[in-house]
Scaffold this motif. Structure first.
Motif, PDB file in Angstrom:
ATOM      1  N   ALA A   1       0.817  -1.216   0.000  1.00 24.91           N
ATOM      2  CA  ALA A   1       0.000   0.000   0.000  1.00 24.91           C
ATOM      3  C   ALA A   1       0.851   1.266   0.000  1.00 24.91           C
ATOM      4  CB  ALA A   1      -0.926  -0.011   1.211  1.00 24.91           C
ATOM      5  N   THR A   2       2.120   1.141   0.378  1.00 26.56           N
ATOM      6  CA  THR A   2       2.969   2.329   0.408  1.00 26.56           C
ATOM      7  C   THR A   2       3.425   2.683  -0.998  1.00 26.56           C
ATOM      8  OG1 THR A   2       4.971   1.024   0.719  1.00 26.56           O
ATOM      9  CG2 THR A   2       3.808   1.730   2.706  1.00 26.56           C
ATOM     10  N   LYS A   3       3.812   3.945  -1.191  1.00 27.21           N
ATOM     11  CA  LYS A   3       4.309   4.370  -2.501  1.00 27.21           C
ATOM     12  C   LYS A   3       5.597   3.618  -2.811  1.00 27.21           C
ATOM     13  CE  LYS A   3       5.702   8.460  -5.144  1.00 27.21           C
ATOM     14  NZ  LYS A   3       4.826   8.197  -6.298  1.00 27.21           N
ATOM     15  N   GLN A   4       5.659   3.017  -3.993  1.00 26.05           N
ATOM     16  CA  GLN A   4       6.821   2.218  -4.349  1.00 26.05           C
ATOM     17  C   GLN A   4       7.958   3.109  -4.840  1.00 26.05           C
ATOM     18  OE1 GLN A   4       4.065  -0.398  -6.662  1.00 26.05           O
ATOM     19  NE2 GLN A   4       5.404  -2.020  -5.910  1.00 26.05           N
ATOM     20  N   LEU A   5       9.165   2.661  -4.603  1.00 20.47           N
ATOM     21  CA  LEU A   5      10.337   3.508  -4.815  1.00 20.47           C
ATOM     22  C   LEU A   5      10.570   3.868  -6.276  1.00 20.47           C
ATOM     23  CD1 LEU A   5      12.845   1.857  -2.320  1.00 20.47           C
ATOM     24  CD2 LEU A   5      11.294   3.769  -1.931  1.00 20.47           C
ATOM     25  N   LEU A   6      10.151   3.001  -7.206  1.00 24.29           N
ATOM     26  CA  LEU A   6      10.369   3.270  -8.627  1.00 24.29           C
ATOM     27  C   LEU A   6       9.055   3.565  -9.354  1.00 24.29           C
ATOM     28  CD1 LEU A   6      13.124   0.615  -9.483  1.00 24.29           C
ATOM     29  CD2 LEU A   6      13.406   3.060  -9.036  1.00 24.29           C
ATOM     30  N   ASP A   7       8.079   4.005  -8.619  1.00 18.28           N
ATOM     31  CA  ASP A   7       6.807   4.385  -9.225  1.00 18.28           C
ATOM     32  C   ASP A   7       7.038   5.480 -10.262  1.00 18.28           C
ATOM     33  OD1 ASP A   7       3.950   4.338  -9.409  1.00 18.28           O
ATOM     34  OD2 ASP A   7       3.907   6.244  -8.332  1.00 18.28           O
ATOM     35  N   GLY A   8       6.488   5.305 -11.471  1.00 17.62           N
ATOM     36  CA  GLY A   8       6.657   6.293 -12.533  1.00 17.62           C
ATOM     37  C   GLY A   8       7.793   5.992 -13.491  1.00 17.62           C
ATOM     38  N   VAL A   9       8.617   4.994 -13.185  1.00 18.41           N
ATOM     39  CA  VAL A   9       9.722   4.608 -14.066  1.00 18.41           C
ATOM     40  C   VAL A   9       9.226   3.563 -15.065  1.00 18.41           C
ATOM     41  CG1 VAL A   9      11.964   3.449 -14.176  1.00 18.41           C
ATOM     42  CG2 VAL A   9      11.500   5.116 -12.362  1.00 18.41           C
TER      43      VAL A   9
ATOM     44  N   HIS B   1       1.012 -20.021  -9.389  1.00 17.60           N
ATOM     45  CA  HIS B   1       2.385 -20.400  -9.042  1.00 17.60           C
ATOM     46  C   HIS B   1       2.872 -19.582  -7.845  1.00 17.60           C
ATOM     47  CE1 HIS B   1       3.055 -21.584 -13.544  1.00 17.60           C
ATOM     48  NE2 HIS B   1       2.357 -22.495 -12.882  1.00 17.60           N
ATOM     49  N   THR B   2       3.550 -20.251  -6.948  1.00 18.49           N
ATOM     50  CA  THR B   2       4.186 -19.580  -5.820  1.00 18.49           C
ATOM     51  C   THR B   2       5.606 -19.180  -6.213  1.00 18.49           C
ATOM     52  OG1 THR B   2       2.891 -20.847  -4.226  1.00 18.49           O
ATOM     53  CG2 THR B   2       4.918 -19.831  -3.416  1.00 18.49           C
ATOM     54  N   PHE B   3       6.014 -17.997  -5.787  1.00 19.95           N
ATOM     55  CA  PHE B   3       7.381 -17.546  -6.063  1.00 19.95           C
ATOM     56  C   PHE B   3       7.905 -16.805  -4.845  1.00 19.95           C
ATOM     57  CE2 PHE B   3       4.443 -14.345  -7.675  1.00 19.95           C
ATOM     58  CZ  PHE B   3       4.939 -13.162  -7.140  1.00 19.95           C
ATOM     59  N   LEU B   4       9.208 -16.565  -4.819  1.00 14.96           N
ATOM     60  CA  LEU B   4       9.826 -15.837  -3.720  1.00 14.96           C
ATOM     61  C   LEU B   4       9.605 -14.348  -3.929  1.00 14.96           C
ATOM     62  CD1 LEU B   4      11.446 -17.012  -1.275  1.00 14.96           C
ATOM     63  CD2 LEU B   4      11.039 -18.603  -3.158  1.00 14.96           C
ATOM     64  N   ALA B   5       9.072 -13.692  -2.925  1.00 20.26           N
ATOM     65  CA  ALA B   5       8.804 -12.260  -3.003  1.00 20.26           C
ATOM     66  C   ALA B   5      10.108 -11.472  -2.924  1.00 20.26           C
ATOM     67  CB  ALA B   5       7.862 -11.842  -1.878  1.00 20.26           C
ATOM     68  N   HIS B   6       9.993 -10.162  -3.144  1.00 15.73           N
ATOM     69  CA  HIS B   6      11.163  -9.297  -3.100  1.00 15.73           C
ATOM     70  C   HIS B   6      11.888  -9.468  -1.768  1.00 15.73           C
ATOM     71  CE1 HIS B   6      13.153  -5.914  -5.165  1.00 15.73           C
ATOM     72  NE2 HIS B   6      13.529  -5.558  -3.962  1.00 15.73           N
ATOM     73  N   PRO B   7      13.223  -9.593  -1.776  1.00 13.61           N
ATOM     74  CA  PRO B   7      13.927  -9.939  -0.547  1.00 13.61           C
ATOM     75  C   PRO B   7      14.134  -8.801   0.441  1.00 13.61           C
ATOM     76  CG  PRO B   7      15.485  -9.744  -2.348  1.00 13.61           C
ATOM     77  CD  PRO B   7      14.124  -9.603  -2.957  1.00 13.61           C
ATOM     78  N   ILE B   8      13.976  -7.542   0.008  1.00 10.83           N
ATOM     79  CA  ILE B   8      14.153  -6.440   0.951  1.00 10.83           C
ATOM     80  C   ILE B   8      12.799  -5.869   1.343  1.00 10.83           C
ATOM     81  CG2 ILE B   8      16.406  -5.893  -0.043  1.00 10.83           C
ATOM     82  CD1 ILE B   8      15.128  -3.381  -1.248  1.00 10.83           C
ATOM     83  N   LEU B   9      12.766  -5.187   2.483  1.00 11.30           N
ATOM     84  CA  LEU B   9      11.545  -4.551   2.946  1.00 11.30           C
ATOM     85  C   LEU B   9      11.734  -3.041   2.916  1.00 11.30           C
ATOM     86  CD1 LEU B   9      11.669  -7.473   4.384  1.00 11.30           C
ATOM     87  CD2 LEU B   9       9.841  -6.559   5.817  1.00 11.30           C
ATOM     88  N   VAL B  10      10.694  -2.325   2.539  1.00 11.25           N
ATOM     89  CA  VAL B  10      10.701  -0.867   2.515  1.00 11.25           C
ATOM     90  C   VAL B  10       9.646  -0.384   3.503  1.00 11.25           C
ATOM     91  CG1 VAL B  10      10.421   1.202   1.112  1.00 11.25           C
ATOM     92  CG2 VAL B  10      11.414  -0.864   0.096  1.00 11.25           C
ATOM     93  N   ASN B  11      10.100   0.314   4.531  1.00 15.03           N
ATOM     94  CA  ASN B  11       9.188   0.755   5.591  1.00 15.03           C
ATOM     95  C   ASN B  11       8.372  -0.406   6.151  1.00 15.03           C
ATOM     96  OD1 ASN B  11      10.037   3.444   5.280  1.00 15.03           O
ATOM     97  ND2 ASN B  11       8.533   3.802   3.663  1.00 15.03           N
ATOM     98  N   GLY B  12       9.048  -1.551   6.292  1.00 12.63           N
ATOM     99  CA  GLY B  12       8.422  -2.707   6.917  1.00 12.63           C
ATOM    100  C   GLY B  12       7.603  -3.570   5.997  1.00 12.63           C
ATOM    101  N   ALA B  13       7.484  -3.219   4.712  1.00 14.63           N
ATOM    102  CA  ALA B  13       6.661  -3.995   3.785  1.00 14.63           C
ATOM    103  C   ALA B  13       7.488  -4.452   2.592  1.00 14.63           C
ATOM    104  CB  ALA B  13       5.479  -3.158   3.306  1.00 14.63           C
TER     105      ALA B  13
END
Length: 380
Positions: free
Chosen positions: A3-11, A343-355
């Protein structure tokens, strides 16, 4: 979706890459909010669409590397479609490709070609040996790079053969460095208005991923195979338990004191053979005998409980299923499920502001987003 604004939004990214290193990089960018358009061969698409394992909804391999992207079919050799591609790239911020050096230029899609229509483009080229030099045009796969980088010769047990790491680590690492390079170049562009050509050679990346071997080489030695032990620290290895193997990782004198107390062998702390980390490494087999005299009397689970209570770093040796589906990852949100394929996959490995950042898009059908290629973009 986060729900948080993503770091590369708009790219916006035009992704010409295929199979693993490039798609891994662009999956990282898509997770962070970038709009990634996967440019694929008409009718066939990325080869990884046809690589197993498969379920009745397609390749699980393809899903894990291409979730969150859009797919455009384009014949790169067709003059009309080439012109349309250049028009489309004018709306993009990033181009990622992993052609063999020289191929992009033959297709009229080199960095220099793209700069003519998009002067501030961030252009990432992933290859085996880089864009210049005598080796540049050699084909390269992960195993080739593992062998050439020295990683293979330093992996395995001394009495065995050189061993490939159990993942395509050269490809994956190149993908991570590509995502890092693109993100850094986007920041540079934001502050200067300048684009950049990011050259990611898999061989260079794999060499850079070996800091311990680099240190051994700098000290005048050649790294050799040492099995599961650490090449310069001890005790740092797998040790026999009553029912398997337990990992013990001790890399400083304070922890060694804790370990000797836990083993009920405080005399080891004053044994000159084990006085320093270097001494312990030189006398690793004697130290192993002392440790296994204790560890073979307990199961792996019992040892992990004993060492956890004492504060000694340890672990069982898990297989991948046990690692992903077992209690060690409970509550971490490490896996996600593609809504289209299941299909199950591994999610992004880092967290941004806890998400964990994630794209809301499912894995694309081939050519699903062709309309974006043939119509004028509304992107500002």
């Amino acid at each position: 979706m986060n729900a948080t604004k993503q770091l590369l939004d708009g790219v916006r990214v035009a992704d010409f890459s295929r199979v693993l290193a490039g798609p891994y990089a662009t999956a990282m960018l898509a997770d962070q909010g970038a709009e990634v358009f996967k440019i694929e061969m008409p009718g066939h698409g990325d080869d990884s669409r046809h690589l197993g394992p498969f379920t009745d909804t397609g390749s699980t391999y393809f899903t894990s590397l291409n979730r969150g992207k859009r797919s455009i079919e384009a014949d790169l050799k067709d003059p009309e479609q080439h012109a349309q591609l250049l028009d489309f790239i004018r709306t993009c911020d990033v181009v990622v490709e992993n052609f063999r050096p020289g191929v992009a230029a033959k297709l009229g899609l080199s960095f220099e070609d793209i700069k003519e229509v998009k002067p501030d483009i961030v252009y990432a080229s992933i290859s085996g040996f880089g864009q210049t030099g005598t080796q540049a045009k050699r084909p390269a796969y992960d195993t080739v790079i593992q062998a050439l980088s020295g990683l293979m010769s330093s992996t395995g047990f001394p009495e065995g053969s050189p061993t490939r790491v159990g993942e395509s680590i050269a490809d994956v690492s190149a993908g991570v460095f590509a995502a890092f390079g693109v993100s850094s170049a986007l920041f540079h562009r934001q502050t200067t208005g300048e684009g950049a050509h990011i050259d990611i050679p898999m061989l260079d990346v794999m060499l850079a991923m070996q800091p311990t071997n680099t240190a051994i080489h700098a000290a005048g030695s050649t790294p050799n195979r040492v099995g599961n032990r650490h090449p310069i620290s001890a005790p740092f290895d797998t040790y026999a338990a009553a029912d398997g193997l337990v990992v013990i990782a001790v890399a400083n004198d304070k922890l060694f004191g804790v370990l000797t107390a836990t083993l009920g062998k405080p005399e080891l702390l004053i044994d000159p053979r084990f006085a320093t980390d270097s001494d312990r490494s030189d006398n690793d087999e004697a130290l192993r005998a002392e440790i296994e005299e204790f560890t073979t009397g307990y199961t792996v689970d019992e040892l992990c409980a004993i060492f956890d209570a004492a504060g000694v770093p340890n672990s069982p040796v898990l297989n991948f299923t046990e690692a992903v589906d077992g209690p060690i990852t409970d509550g971490r949100g490490l896996t996600a499920t593609d809504e289209r394929t299941g299909h199950t996959f591994l999610a992004h490995p880092i967290l941004v502001n806890g998400a964990r950042p994630a794209s809301a898009l499912p894995v694309p059908h081939l050519g699903e987003h062709n309309a974006a290629f043939t119509t004028e973009s509304t992107k500002e």
